[in-house]
Design an enzyme around this catalytic site. Structure first.
Site, mmCIF file in Angstrom:
data_model
loop_
_atom_site.group_PDB
_atom_site.id
_atom_site.type_symbol
_atom_site.label_atom_id
_atom_site.label_comp_id
_atom_site.label_asym_id
_atom_site.label_seq_id
_atom_site.Cartn_x
_atom_site.Cartn_y
_atom_site.Cartn_z
ATOM 1 N N SER A 1 0.606 -1.227 -0.035
ATOM 2 C CA SER A 1 0.134 0.095 -0.044
ATOM 3 C C SER A 1 0.860 1.463 -0.174
ATOM 4 O O SER A 1 1.977 1.282 0.393
ATOM 5 C CB SER A 1 -0.868 -0.125 1.323
HETATM 6 N N1 SAH Z 1 -0.751 -4.962 3.927
HETATM 7 C C1 SAH Z 1 0.063 -5.403 2.686
HETATM 8 C C2 SAH Z 1 -0.733 -4.935 1.497
HETATM 9 C C3 SAH Z 1 -1.745 -6.098 1.296
HETATM 10 S S1 SAH Z 1 -2.229 -5.995 -0.468
HETATM 11 C C4 SAH Z 1 1.233 -4.665 2.871
HETATM 12 O O1 SAH Z 1 1.783 -4.103 3.658
HETATM 13 O O2 SAH Z 1 2.007 -5.110 1.785
HETATM 14 C C5 SAH Z 1 -3.818 -7.240 -0.076
HETATM 15 C C6 SAH Z 1 -3.432 -8.621 0.304
HETATM 16 O O3 SAH Z 1 -4.244 -9.332 0.505
HETATM 17 C C7 SAH Z 1 -2.789 -9.471 -0.780
HETATM 18 O O4 SAH Z 1 -1.546 -9.975 -0.582
HETATM 19 C C8 SAH Z 1 -3.805 -10.575 -1.130
HETATM 20 O O5 SAH Z 1 -3.222 -11.862 -1.708
HETATM 21 C C9 SAH Z 1 -4.386 -10.812 0.287
HETATM 22 N N2 SAH Z 1 -5.990 -11.425 0.191
HETATM 23 C C10 SAH Z 1 -6.832 -10.958 -0.842
HETATM 24 N N3 SAH Z 1 -7.828 -11.656 -0.390
HETATM 25 C C11 SAH Z 1 -7.641 -12.460 0.750
HETATM 26 C C12 SAH Z 1 -8.374 -13.137 1.783
HETATM 27 N N4 SAH Z 1 -9.613 -13.740 1.607
HETATM 28 N N5 SAH Z 1 -7.852 -13.747 2.711
HETATM 29 C C13 SAH Z 1 -6.556 -13.240 3.081
HETATM 30 N N6 SAH Z 1 -5.710 -12.481 2.177
HETATM 31 C C14 SAH Z 1 -6.186 -12.096 1.308
#
Ligand code: SAH
Length: 208
Positions: A57
């Site tokens: 992010s």
């Molecule tokens: N907080 C992260 C950014 C997250 S991007 C950072 O600091 O880098 C969102 C993430 O959510 C992705 O890696 C994706 O694979 C994950 N994601 C998407 N759907 C999900 C679900 N149902 N359960 C767990 N993770 C999920």
């Protein structure tokens, strides 16, 4: 842009009010969480690609979310969407040595890479390959829950797993854009406030 410029802007524009959130940003090296070819952009205020088409992010986005989350030392925090592990590292600082961070990631490769990055840096973080829609009932309740992927609606399981009093911060809305929501649970009722517009990758439904 540099780390210091970003921090000065957040303070000047009163976007980040919690000094501990600024301190955490100051201490965690974001460059360790981006792919090597993006390192020199680590302190640009933009999201950057991580492996598997996901993103780390934008710094301002994550600061606004953490500011809203009101994390105190010793708390137990659940994160949904580990991604690069950067948010985990910031949360790890905020909860301190007596606190705990559990983070759920659907993609096993991303989870493994994040775990490796955090192993020496953040001993109070546990990453699990699990579907965030279900939360983590066996470790509930949590003082704080933060979702870092776009949810079409607030997963009910997460509300059930939030302590009373407790706070959940989550971007809610369609893939084209979401509203940052902060819900405070107290005496089994919720007070909701919004804190800006965001663009997150979607919180996926696990194929069963
Ligand atoms: N907080 C992260 C950014 C997250 S991007 C950072 O600091 O880098 C969102 C993430 O959510 C992705 O890696 C994706 O694979 C994950 N994601 C998407 N759907 C999900 C679900 N149902 N359960 C767990 N993770 C999920």
């Amino acid at each position: 842009m540099t780390k210091e410029t970003l921090m000065m802007r957040w303070v000047a524009e009163k976007q980040v009010r919690d000094p501990r959130v600024l301190q955490a940003f100051h201490e965690v090296p974001r460059e360790k969480f981006v792919l090597p070819r993006w390192k020199r952009y680590a302190y640009e205020d933009s999201p950057l690609p991580t492996a598997k088409g996901q993103t780390i992010s934008q710094p301002t986005t994550i600061m606004l979310m953490l500011d809203a989350l009101e994390v105190h030392p010793g708390m137990k925090v659940l994160e949904i969407g580990t991604g690069s592990g950067y948010t985990c590292a910031l949360l790890s600082h905020l909860v301190g040595p007596y606190g705990r961070v559990m983070s759920l990631e659907l993609d096993p490769d991303l989870a493994k890479t994040a775990e490796k990055r955090l192993a020496s840096m953040s001993p109070n973080v546990t990453i699990l390959v699990r579907d965030g829609w279900e939360g983590l009932p066996e470790s509930a309740p949590f003082d704080r829950i933060i979702v870092t992927a776009a949810a079409p609606s607030i997963p009910m399981a997460l509300l059930d797993q939030l302590k009373d009093p407790g706070i959940i911060v989550i971007p809610v809305g369609p893939p084209e854009g979401q509203t940052g929501l902060k819900l405070k649970k107290e005496h089994n009722t919720y007070v909701q406030e919004s804190f800006g517009q965001f663009l997150f990758v979607p919180l996926r439904k696990e194929e069963k």
